[in-house]
Design a protein around this motif. Structure first.
Motif, PDB file in Angstrom:
ATOM      1  N   VAL A  94      25.199  43.400  35.265  1.00  0.00           N
ATOM      2  CA  VAL A  94      26.169  42.358  35.611  1.00  0.00           C
ATOM      3  C   VAL A  94      26.033  41.215  34.608  1.00  0.00           C
ATOM      4  CG1 VAL A  94      26.976  40.786  37.397  1.00  0.00           C
ATOM      5  CG2 VAL A  94      25.972  43.002  38.041  1.00  0.00           C
ATOM      6  N   GLU A  95      27.039  41.040  33.776  1.00  0.00           N
ATOM      7  CA  GLU A  95      26.992  39.941  32.807  1.00  0.00           C
ATOM      8  C   GLU A  95      27.143  38.617  33.537  1.00  0.00           C
ATOM      9  OE1 GLU A  95      28.139  41.132  28.310  1.00  0.00           O
ATOM     10  OE2 GLU A  95      29.827  40.566  29.583  1.00  0.00           O
ATOM     11  N   GLY A  96      26.378  37.644  33.087  1.00  0.00           N
ATOM     12  CA  GLY A  96      26.428  36.332  33.700  1.00  0.00           C
ATOM     13  C   GLY A  96      25.489  36.186  34.885  1.00  0.00           C
ATOM     14  N   ALA A 140      23.443  39.062  40.097  1.00  0.00           N
ATOM     15  CA  ALA A 140      23.604  40.453  40.528  1.00  0.00           C
ATOM     16  C   ALA A 140      23.231  40.625  41.994  1.00  0.00           C
ATOM     17  CB  ALA A 140      22.759  41.374  39.655  1.00  0.00           C
ATOM     18  N   VAL A 141      22.232  39.887  42.474  1.00  0.00           N
ATOM     19  CA  VAL A 141      21.816  40.007  43.876  1.00  0.00           C
ATOM     20  C   VAL A 141      22.948  39.576  44.801  1.00  0.00           C
ATOM     21  CG1 VAL A 141      20.260  39.084  45.636  1.00  0.00           C
ATOM     22  CG2 VAL A 141      19.345  39.789  43.408  1.00  0.00           C
ATOM     23  N   LEU A 142      23.567  38.447  44.500  1.00  0.00           N
ATOM     24  CA  LEU A 142      24.679  37.972  45.324  1.00  0.00           C
ATOM     25  C   LEU A 142      25.845  38.948  45.261  1.00  0.00           C
ATOM     26  CD1 LEU A 142      25.970  35.796  47.087  1.00  0.00           C
ATOM     27  CD2 LEU A 142      26.702  34.635  44.964  1.00  0.00           C
ATOM     28  N   PHE A 143      26.117  39.467  44.059  1.00  0.00           N
ATOM     29  CA  PHE A 143      27.190  40.444  43.906  1.00  0.00           C
ATOM     30  C   PHE A 143      26.921  41.668  44.785  1.00  0.00           C
ATOM     31  CE2 PHE A 143      29.054  44.185  41.951  1.00  0.00           C
ATOM     32  CZ  PHE A 143      30.366  43.789  41.692  1.00  0.00           C
ATOM     33  N   ASP A 152      14.211  42.893  43.633  1.00  0.00           N
ATOM     34  CA  ASP A 152      13.382  41.902  42.945  1.00  0.00           C
ATOM     35  C   ASP A 152      14.235  40.658  42.709  1.00  0.00           C
ATOM     36  OD1 ASP A 152      11.823  40.360  41.250  1.00  0.00           O
ATOM     37  OD2 ASP A 152      11.068  42.055  40.106  1.00  0.00           O
ATOM     38  N   GLY A 153      14.064  39.685  43.600  1.00  0.00           N
ATOM     39  CA  GLY A 153      14.865  38.477  43.488  1.00  0.00           C
ATOM     40  C   GLY A 153      14.606  37.727  42.195  1.00  0.00           C
ATOM     41  N   ALA A 154      13.336  37.707  41.761  1.00  0.00           N
ATOM     42  CA  ALA A 154      12.981  36.972  40.551  1.00  0.00           C
ATOM     43  C   ALA A 154      13.654  37.569  39.320  1.00  0.00           C
ATOM     44  CB  ALA A 154      11.464  36.963  40.366  1.00  0.00           C
ATOM     45  N   ASN A 155      13.840  38.892  39.319  1.00  0.00           N
ATOM     46  CA  ASN A 155      14.469  39.558  38.178  1.00  0.00           C
ATOM     47  C   ASN A 155      15.921  39.950  38.457  1.00  0.00           C
ATOM     48  OD1 ASN A 155      12.317  39.734  36.106  1.00  0.00           O
ATOM     49  ND2 ASN A 155      11.250  40.880  37.703  1.00  0.00           N
ATOM     50  N   ASP A 156      16.486  39.391  39.536  1.00  0.00           N
ATOM     51  CA  ASP A 156      17.912  39.536  39.833  1.00  0.00           C
ATOM     52  C   ASP A 156      18.327  41.007  39.945  1.00  0.00           C
ATOM     53  OD1 ASP A 156      20.442  38.558  40.376  1.00  0.00           O
ATOM     54  OD2 ASP A 156      21.050  38.498  38.261  1.00  0.00           O
ATOM     55  N   THR A 157      17.600  41.771  40.771  1.00  0.00           N
ATOM     56  CA  THR A 157      17.947  43.175  40.974  1.00  0.00           C
ATOM     57  C   THR A 157      18.059  43.474  42.465  1.00  0.00           C
ATOM     58  OG1 THR A 157      15.623  43.895  40.945  1.00  0.00           O
ATOM     59  CG2 THR A 157      16.813  43.915  38.849  1.00  0.00           C
ATOM     60  N   ALA A 158      19.055  44.281  42.806  1.00  0.00           N
ATOM     61  CA  ALA A 158      19.295  44.637  44.205  1.00  0.00           C
ATOM     62  C   ALA A 158      19.956  46.008  44.262  1.00  0.00           C
ATOM     63  CB  ALA A 158      20.163  43.592  44.892  1.00  0.00           C
ATOM     64  N   ARG A 159      19.979  46.563  45.469  1.00  0.00           N
ATOM     65  CA  ARG A 159      20.487  47.925  45.670  1.00  0.00           C
ATOM     66  C   ARG A 159      21.446  47.942  46.851  1.00  0.00           C
ATOM     67  NH1 ARG A 159      15.979  52.328  45.745  1.00  0.00           N
ATOM     68  NH2 ARG A 159      16.383  52.043  43.503  1.00  0.00           N
ATOM     69  N   PHE A 200      22.000  47.207  40.983  1.00  0.00           N
ATOM     70  CA  PHE A 200      22.610  46.128  40.208  1.00  0.00           C
ATOM     71  C   PHE A 200      21.526  45.228  39.637  1.00  0.00           C
ATOM     72  CE2 PHE A 200      25.581  47.545  43.371  1.00  0.00           C
ATOM     73  CZ  PHE A 200      26.779  47.647  42.673  1.00  0.00           C
ATOM     74  N   ALA A 201      21.695  44.836  38.384  1.00  0.00           N
ATOM     75  CA  ALA A 201      20.754  43.916  37.739  1.00  0.00           C
ATOM     76  C   ALA A 201      21.531  43.000  36.817  1.00  0.00           C
ATOM     77  CB  ALA A 201      19.697  44.686  36.950  1.00  0.00           C
ATOM     78  N   GLY A 202      21.105  41.760  36.782  1.00  0.00           N
ATOM     79  CA  GLY A 202      21.707  40.851  35.824  1.00  0.00           C
ATOM     80  C   GLY A 202      21.354  41.277  34.412  1.00  0.00           C
TER      81      GLY A 202
END
Length: 489
Positions: free
Chosen positions: A66-68, A71-74, A90-97, A108-110
Motif C-alpha cells: 500500500v503506497e502512502g 495499510a493496517v487501517l486499510f 505487526d502494528g509497528a511495521n504497518d502489516t495486517a491480514r 497488506f503492508a505499507g
C-alpha cells in the motif's frame, strides 16, 4: 496512474486462469482501493506462481503493498467491507491480514520506503519481487530481474541485507529451491551460510512453519543436505553438533552426524518402492501444516542424538551405545518443548526416536515368534508405518562391513515383511467381532459401570491380539482371572 510513473514494466505471460483479474478477491480489493483513493499493488508469491504454476491452490494467498502507508487501517476497513476476519500482524511495521470466507488470505503492508520501487528492493528474493497494478493489467513491474531468475529457476537474494533483516530467509531460500526445483545462486548460498547462526534469534513458531514445509515436500533429503552444509540444521538442533565426534565403526561407514543427515535421503529413495497405503498414510496431516511423513523425516535426523552420551569403545574395539534410544527420546522431548511443537508432533517424533531400534531387534536372534510380532504391532499401534520408514532410512544409511552381504539382504527382507504384515494385522482386527462387551463383563463379575470395566476390556483385546484368547469361553476365563489377580487382592 500514468505509464511513466511505473518502472520496470514487462509483458506478463500469466498461466490460464491465473491472471490477477481472474481472482474475485483481487478484483474486490482493487475496487475498494479505488473507492478509498489508495494506490495498491499486488506483490510477491501470487505473481510468481501465476507465471510459474498452473495450480489454482497456489493462488490462495495474496500480498499487497500500500503506497502512502496506513495499510493496517486499510485492511481493517476492508475486512468490514468484505465481512472478513481482521488480524493485526505487526502494528509497528504497518502489516495486517484479512481472511475471507473461503479461506483466502489477503496480507497488506505499507510500502517500505514509501514507494513500490523501494519496497521491491527490500524484499527477500528476486522471484518474490514482482508487482502488478490494475492500470497495466497485462504487465508486471520488475525492477530486480525477477522474471529472468524465474525463467532460469534461480533463487537469488536481492542483497545480503535480506538475511540480516530477517534470518528466517535462510530457511526460505532452501524451501523455495526445493518447491520450485530451482538452484540457489552461489552468492546467495554464501550469504545464507554466513547468517545461518542468526536463526537462533528467530521465533520457534516461524522456524517450524518453514522447517515442516520443507519436510512435507518431495525434496526433503536434498534440502536436509543443504541445511547441514549451511550450518542451519545445527542452529535449530544444536544437539546434532555433538554427533560429529562419533566416528565410523564396523556397522557405520559414516560418522554419526553424516549418518543422521543421510537418513532423510535414504527415506526419500525408499518411499516410492513402498505400497500405496504406506504413502497415503504418511501423507496424512498429523497437526496443522505437519504431515506424518514430515515428522518421520525429523525423527530420522534425531534418531541417534542419544549416542554421543552413551558411546563406549570396549578394549576389543567395539563401539557400543547402550540405552541411546531412551536417552535420545528424552532429548527429543526437550527439543519439542524448546521448539514449541504441537503435542501430536512432539509425541510422534519422540516415539519414533525411542522405538527406532525395535524393528531390527526383532530379528537379532533369528525369526521372531508370531506372538512377538503381534506384540510389536500392538505396542507401536497406528505409528508402525512411520517407524518402519525410520527403520528403512536407518538401514539405508548404515553400510559398514558388519552389515553387508547376506546379513543386509536378509534384514531388508525381514523389515519389509514386518511392514506388510502390519496391514494384514489391521485387516484382521477390522473383521472380528467382540468376544465380550462391557455389559457382559459387568454381568459376569457383578460390577457396576466404571473404569475397571474399560481396563478389563482393553486387557482382553490385547490378549486376543496376541492369540492368547480365541473364543468366548476363554475370554470369560481370562476376565475372571485378570480381575482376581488385579482387583481382588
Amino acid at each position: 496512474m500514468s505509464e511513466r510513473d511505473i518502472p520496470g514494466l514487462l509483458k506478463a505471460n500469466f498461466r490460464a486462469g491465473a491472471h490477477p483479474l481472474d481472482n474475485e478477491w483481487n478484483r474486490r480489493v482493487i475496487a475498494f482501493a479505488d473507492d478509498e483513493g489508495k494506490s495498491i499493488f499486488l506483490v510477491g508469491g501470487f505473481l510468481r506462481d501465476a507465471v510459474i504454476s498452473p495450480r489454482r491452490d497456489a493462488l490462495r494467498d495474496l500480498d499487497y503493498a500500500v503506497e502512502g502507508g496506513n495499510a493496517v487501517l486499510f485492511a481493517r476497513n476492508l475486512a468490514e467491507k468484505l465481512d472478513g476476519h481482521f488480524v493485526l500482524l505487526d502494528g509497528a511495521n504497518d502489516t495486517a491480514r484479512v481472511v475471507v470466507e473461503d479461506g483466502t488470505v489477503l496480507d497488506f503492508a505499507g510500502c517500505v520506503g514509501g514507494s513500490i520501487e523501494s519496497d521491491l528492493r527490500r524484499r527477500d528474493f528476486t522471484i518474490n519481487a514482482l508487482a502488478w497494478h490494475q492500470s497495466h493489467p497485462d504487465e508486471l513491474i520488475d525492477t530486480v530481474g525477477a522474471m529472468r531468475d524465474i525463467k532460469d529457476l534461480q533463487i537469488r537474494a536481492i542483497s545480503e541485507s535480506a538475511f540480516m533483516d530477517d534470518p528466517l530467509r535462510v530457511l526460505r531460500a532452501f524451501r523455495f529451491s526445493a518447491s520450485l526445483n530451482a538452484t540457489i545462486d552461489a552468492k546467495t548460498l554464501a550469504w545464507a551460510k554466513k547468517h545461518s547462526g542468526s536463526l537462533k534469534n528467530v521465533a520457534a513458531e516461524r522456524i517450524n512453519l518453514e522447517l515442516f514445509t520443507i519436510f512435507n515436500g518431495e525434496k526433503a533429503g536434498d534440502v536436509t543436505n543443504q541445511l547441514a552444509f549451511s550450518g542451519a540444521l545445527e542452529v535449530i538442533f544444536p544437539e546434532l553438533t555433538h554427533c560429529r565426534k562419533v566416528t565410523p565403526n564396523s556397522f557405520h561407514h559414516l560418522g554419526l552426524f553424516e549418518h543422521s543427515i543421510a537418513t532423510v535421503s535414504e527415506l526419500d529413495a525408499r518411499l516410492p518402492q513402498l505400497p500405496d497405503w504406506v504413502k497415503e498414510k504418511s501423507g496424512a496431516e498429523l497437526s496443522h501444516g505437519v504431515t506424518r511423513l514430515a515428522a518421520a523425516r525429523v525423527a530420522c535426523i534425531l534418531h541417534d542424538i542419544g549416542k554421543p552420551d552413551t558411546w563406549v569403545i570396549t578394549p576389543e574395539g567395539k563401539h557400543t551405545f547402550v540405552g541411546h534410544d531412551k536417552v535420545g527420546a528424552e532429548m527429543t522431548e526437550r527439543i519439542g518443548e524448546r521448539l514449541k511443537w504441537s503435542r501430536p508432533v512432539e509425541r510422534l517424533i519422540t516415539k519414533l526416536v525411542q522405538w527406532h531400534l525395535r524393528p531390527g531387534q526383532l530379528f537379532h536372534q533369528g525369526p521372531p515368534t508370531d506372538k512377538a510380532v503381534r506384540r510389536f504391532y500392538r505396542n507401536v499401534g497406528n505409528d508402525v508405518p512411520e517407524l518402519m520408514l525410520v527403520a528403512f532410512a536407518d538401514l539405508g544409511a548404515t553400510r559398514g562391513p558388519g552389515l553387508m552381504g547376506e546379513n543386509r539382504i536378509n534384514l531388508e527382507k525381514d523389515l519389509l515383511a514386518l511392514l506388510l504384515g502390519y496391514r494384514d494385522f489391521i485387516e484382521e482386527l477390522g473383521r472380528r467381532s467382540p468376544l465380550l462387551n462391557g455389559n457382559d463383563i459387568m454381568k459376569l463379575l457383578s460390577l457396576p459401570p466404571g473404569p475397571i470395566v474399560g481396563d478389563l476390556l482393553k486387557a482382553l483385546e490385547e490378549a486376543r491380539d496376541l492369540k492368547e484368547v480365541l473364543n468366548r469361553s476363554q475370554a470369560e476365563d481370562f476376565i475372571k482371572r485378570r480381575y482376581a489377580e488385579t482387583y481382588s487382592k
